[in-house]
Design a protein around this motif. Sequence first.
Motif, PDB file in Angstrom:
ATOM      1  N   ALA A  66       0.756  -1.031  -0.127  1.00  0.00           N
ATOM      2  CA  ALA A  66       0.079  -0.075   0.019  1.00  0.00           C
ATOM      3  C   ALA A  66       0.901   1.411   0.042  1.00  0.00           C
ATOM      4  CB  ALA A  66      -0.861  -0.103   1.441  1.00  0.00           C
ATOM      5  N   PHE A  67       1.973   1.270   0.810  1.00  0.00           N
ATOM      6  CA  PHE A  67       2.881   2.565   0.968  1.00  0.00           C
ATOM      7  C   PHE A  67       3.426   2.635  -0.468  1.00  0.00           C
ATOM      8  CE2 PHE A  67       7.193   3.940   1.439  1.00  0.00           C
ATOM      9  CZ  PHE A  67       6.769   5.144   2.128  1.00  0.00           C
ATOM     10  N   GLY A  68       3.864   1.627  -1.392  1.00  0.00           N
ATOM     11  CA  GLY A  68       4.255   1.760  -2.669  1.00  0.00           C
ATOM     12  C   GLY A  68       3.365   2.406  -3.603  1.00  0.00           C
ATOM     13  N   VAL A  69       2.321   1.991  -3.476  1.00  0.00           N
ATOM     14  CA  VAL A  69       0.999   2.436  -4.112  1.00  0.00           C
ATOM     15  C   VAL A  69       0.959   4.022  -4.211  1.00  0.00           C
ATOM     16  CG1 VAL A  69      -1.569   2.449  -4.570  1.00  0.00           C
ATOM     17  CG2 VAL A  69      -0.328   0.274  -4.619  1.00  0.00           C
ATOM     18  N   ILE A  70       1.021   4.352  -2.767  1.00  0.00           N
ATOM     19  CA  ILE A  70       0.570   5.839  -2.247  1.00  0.00           C
ATOM     20  C   ILE A  70       2.055   6.750  -2.992  1.00  0.00           C
ATOM     21  CG2 ILE A  70       0.658   7.429  -0.498  1.00  0.00           C
ATOM     22  CD1 ILE A  70      -0.925   4.979   1.133  1.00  0.00           C
ATOM     23  N   ILE A 116       2.147  -0.423 -10.641  1.00  0.00           N
ATOM     24  CA  ILE A 116       2.101  -1.953 -10.961  1.00  0.00           C
ATOM     25  C   ILE A 116       3.456  -2.761 -10.785  1.00  0.00           C
ATOM     26  CG2 ILE A 116       1.210  -3.836 -12.200  1.00  0.00           C
ATOM     27  CD1 ILE A 116      -0.979  -2.392 -13.395  1.00  0.00           C
ATOM     28  N   PHE A 117       4.105  -2.147 -11.469  1.00  0.00           N
ATOM     29  CA  PHE A 117       5.597  -2.718 -11.418  1.00  0.00           C
ATOM     30  C   PHE A 117       6.179  -2.355  -9.768  1.00  0.00           C
ATOM     31  CE2 PHE A 117      10.280  -2.763 -12.820  1.00  0.00           C
ATOM     32  CZ  PHE A 117       9.970  -4.072 -13.352  1.00  0.00           C
ATOM     33  N   ILE A 118       5.808  -1.573  -9.366  1.00  0.00           N
ATOM     34  CA  ILE A 118       6.537  -1.274  -7.952  1.00  0.00           C
ATOM     35  C   ILE A 118       5.860  -2.526  -7.101  1.00  0.00           C
ATOM     36  CG2 ILE A 118       6.480   0.167  -5.865  1.00  0.00           C
ATOM     37  CD1 ILE A 118       6.856   2.505  -7.682  1.00  0.00           C
ATOM     38  N   THR A 119       4.523  -2.557  -7.241  1.00  0.00           N
ATOM     39  CA  THR A 119       3.686  -3.457  -6.396  1.00  0.00           C
ATOM     40  C   THR A 119       4.205  -5.017  -6.701  1.00  0.00           C
ATOM     41  OG1 THR A 119       1.885  -2.111  -6.367  1.00  0.00           O
ATOM     42  CG2 THR A 119       1.501  -4.433  -5.667  1.00  0.00           C
ATOM     43  N   ALA A 120       4.590  -5.121  -7.923  1.00  0.00           N
ATOM     44  CA  ALA A 120       5.039  -6.663  -8.262  1.00  0.00           C
ATOM     45  C   ALA A 120       6.287  -6.844  -7.489  1.00  0.00           C
ATOM     46  CB  ALA A 120       4.888  -7.038  -9.684  1.00  0.00           C
ATOM     47  N   CYS A 121       7.156  -5.718  -7.882  1.00  0.00           N
ATOM     48  CA  CYS A 121       8.634  -6.050  -7.063  1.00  0.00           C
ATOM     49  C   CYS A 121       8.618  -6.107  -5.728  1.00  0.00           C
ATOM     50  CB  CYS A 121       9.343  -4.806  -7.724  1.00  0.00           C
ATOM     51  SG  CYS A 121       9.960  -5.061  -9.415  1.00  0.00           S
ATOM     52  N   THR A 122       7.835  -5.287  -4.981  1.00  0.00           N
ATOM     53  CA  THR A 122       7.529  -5.332  -3.522  1.00  0.00           C
ATOM     54  C   THR A 122       7.266  -6.595  -2.948  1.00  0.00           C
ATOM     55  OG1 THR A 122       7.319  -3.124  -3.632  1.00  0.00           O
ATOM     56  CG2 THR A 122       6.836  -4.061  -1.522  1.00  0.00           C
ATOM     57  N   ALA A 144      -8.315  -5.930  -6.410  1.00  0.00           N
ATOM     58  CA  ALA A 144      -9.271  -5.051  -6.004  1.00  0.00           C
ATOM     59  C   ALA A 144      -8.535  -3.757  -5.184  1.00  0.00           C
ATOM     60  CB  ALA A 144     -10.529  -5.602  -5.395  1.00  0.00           C
ATOM     61  N   GLY A 145      -7.830  -4.240  -4.407  1.00  0.00           N
ATOM     62  CA  GLY A 145      -7.038  -3.088  -3.625  1.00  0.00           C
ATOM     63  C   GLY A 145      -6.300  -2.273  -4.419  1.00  0.00           C
ATOM     64  N   LEU A 146      -5.285  -3.016  -5.190  1.00  0.00           N
ATOM     65  CA  LEU A 146      -4.473  -2.385  -6.044  1.00  0.00           C
ATOM     66  C   LEU A 146      -5.417  -1.437  -6.985  1.00  0.00           C
ATOM     67  CD1 LEU A 146      -1.647  -2.031  -7.100  1.00  0.00           C
ATOM     68  CD2 LEU A 146      -1.991  -3.868  -8.566  1.00  0.00           C
ATOM     69  N   THR A 147      -6.276  -1.845  -7.575  1.00  0.00           N
ATOM     70  CA  THR A 147      -7.067  -0.903  -8.610  1.00  0.00           C
ATOM     71  C   THR A 147      -7.734   0.092  -7.927  1.00  0.00           C
ATOM     72  OG1 THR A 147      -7.766  -2.958  -9.998  1.00  0.00           O
ATOM     73  CG2 THR A 147      -9.041  -0.951 -10.185  1.00  0.00           C
ATOM     74  N   VAL A 208      -5.317   6.103   3.775  1.00  0.00           N
ATOM     75  CA  VAL A 208      -4.159   5.317   4.004  1.00  0.00           C
ATOM     76  C   VAL A 208      -4.231   4.246   4.792  1.00  0.00           C
ATOM     77  CG1 VAL A 208      -1.991   5.401   4.959  1.00  0.00           C
ATOM     78  CG2 VAL A 208      -2.773   7.630   3.956  1.00  0.00           C
ATOM     79  N   LYS A 209      -4.760   4.170   5.710  1.00  0.00           N
ATOM     80  CA  LYS A 209      -5.011   2.931   6.560  1.00  0.00           C
ATOM     81  C   LYS A 209      -6.072   1.881   5.760  1.00  0.00           C
ATOM     82  CE  LYS A 209      -6.340   1.217  11.212  1.00  0.00           C
ATOM     83  NZ  LYS A 209      -6.616   1.853  12.606  1.00  0.00           N
ATOM     84  N   ALA A 210      -7.297   2.666   5.231  1.00  0.00           N
ATOM     85  CA  ALA A 210      -7.992   1.537   4.484  1.00  0.00           C
ATOM     86  C   ALA A 210      -7.548   1.063   3.302  1.00  0.00           C
ATOM     87  CB  ALA A 210      -9.148   2.803   3.965  1.00  0.00           C
ATOM     88  N   LEU A 211      -6.524   1.508   2.499  1.00  0.00           N
ATOM     89  CA  LEU A 211      -5.638   0.782   1.544  1.00  0.00           C
ATOM     90  C   LEU A 211      -4.960  -0.275   2.188  1.00  0.00           C
ATOM     91  CD1 LEU A 211      -4.943   0.553  -1.306  1.00  0.00           C
ATOM     92  CD2 LEU A 211      -3.439   2.490  -1.028  1.00  0.00           C
ATOM     93  N   ALA A 212      -4.233   0.281   3.289  1.00  0.00           N
ATOM     94  CA  ALA A 212      -3.443  -0.936   3.814  1.00  0.00           C
ATOM     95  C   ALA A 212      -4.233  -2.129   4.305  1.00  0.00           C
ATOM     96  CB  ALA A 212      -2.672  -0.289   5.003  1.00  0.00           C
ATOM     97  N   GLN A 213      -5.425  -1.705   4.768  1.00  0.00           N
ATOM     98  CA  GLN A 213      -6.274  -2.909   5.251  1.00  0.00           C
ATOM     99  C   GLN A 213      -6.834  -3.785   4.126  1.00  0.00           C
ATOM    100  OE1 GLN A 213      -7.799  -1.479   9.695  1.00  0.00           O
ATOM    101  NE2 GLN A 213      -9.214  -1.028   7.997  1.00  0.00           N
ATOM    102  N   LEU A 214      -7.138  -2.910   3.070  1.00  0.00           N
ATOM    103  CA  LEU A 214      -7.527  -3.915   1.940  1.00  0.00           C
ATOM    104  C   LEU A 214      -6.524  -4.845   1.518  1.00  0.00           C
ATOM    105  CD1 LEU A 214      -9.603  -1.646  -0.326  1.00  0.00           C
ATOM    106  CD2 LEU A 214     -10.444  -3.633   0.618  1.00  0.00           C
ATOM    107  N   MET A 215      -5.286  -4.302   1.382  1.00  0.00           N
ATOM    108  CA  MET A 215      -4.169  -5.166   0.745  1.00  0.00           C
ATOM    109  C   MET A 215      -3.886  -6.274   1.975  1.00  0.00           C
ATOM    110  SD  MET A 215      -3.246  -3.545  -1.917  1.00  0.00           S
ATOM    111  CE  MET A 215      -1.727  -3.764  -2.659  1.00  0.00           C
ATOM    112  N   GLN A 216      -3.879  -5.978   3.125  1.00  0.00           N
ATOM    113  CA  GLN A 216      -3.789  -6.850   4.164  1.00  0.00           C
ATOM    114  C   GLN A 216      -4.795  -8.183   4.106  1.00  0.00           C
ATOM    115  OE1 GLN A 216      -3.912  -4.635   7.827  1.00  0.00           O
ATOM    116  NE2 GLN A 216      -2.090  -3.576   7.551  1.00  0.00           N
ATOM    117  N   GLY A 217      -6.126  -7.971   3.599  1.00  0.00           N
ATOM    118  CA  GLY A 217      -7.089  -8.825   3.394  1.00  0.00           C
ATOM    119  C   GLY A 217      -6.651  -9.765   2.414  1.00  0.00           C
ATOM    120  N   ALA A 218      -5.723  -9.449   1.567  1.00  0.00           N
ATOM    121  CA  ALA A 218      -5.054 -10.530   0.606  1.00  0.00           C
ATOM    122  C   ALA A 218      -4.180 -11.581   1.270  1.00  0.00           C
ATOM    123  CB  ALA A 218      -4.694 -10.033  -0.537  1.00  0.00           C
TER     124      ALA A 218
END
Length: 251
Positions: A66-70, A116-122, A144-147, A208-218
């Motif tokens: 989530a941090f990388g997305v932001i 997307i590339f940053i997320t994949a690498c992370t 869904a969280g990434l989108t 910020v926290k909402a996105l982090a929790q969405l990604m954590q749900g994966a």
Amino acid sequence: MTRSLRLAGRQALLEQRSFWRSTEYALFTFVFPLMILLLIGAANVGSYLPGTHVKNTTVFVPSILAFGVIVSAYVNLGSKVAVLRHDGVLKRIRTTPLPSASYLGGLLASTVATTIFITACTGLIGWLAFGASPRPGGLAALAAGLTLGIVCFATLGLAISSVITSAESAGPVAYASFLPIAIISGVFDPTFSGLPQWLSRAVDAFPVKALAQLMQGAYTVRPFPAWDLVNLGAWTAAGAGFVAWRFRWHS
């Protein structure tokens, strides 16, 4: 429409070439999230969330996603547009045959590709270094969280660019507007707690926290993230409204 889309695609390719040719800019975009992932992740290896059998790294890795997305969709896009406006590039774009919508579309498409590339690498580094990977069936939640995260924070990036008044302040303003919230949201420390109730509620209101929790749900099983989805949707709508009101092509 077809011509505009074709021009937007060409602009996206030009933006990607410009991004990768700026070695320091590209490296910092990737190295910053990865450095935090490796340094803080190494300090949490072998520890678990209090009262659970869930490893800290299982929650920490998607938080850094989530941090990388932001960083990519909000900080980089917002500061870049502010600098382009200050330097007069956006104003000159309006005088060229390139439609404004195609230019912005290409810029946003390039941002999406980079994010997307940053997320994949992370995610790959998180799996190799800490064994953290999405749970079975979690890829849909991750997508869904990434989108939603990219759409929301790219919109907010354009919004913040409209209130930045100089090229020199672009980066500091963009980071200062989310980094303190990320810290007290527990993005960098899965065990972070102890906030006063009023402050905890205020933090929950930010995306910020909402996105982090969405990604954590994966990565971990969590209740249906209804509030997180509403939160990101509301901030996207607010950001889009602000952009429609305040976005300028000249300083």
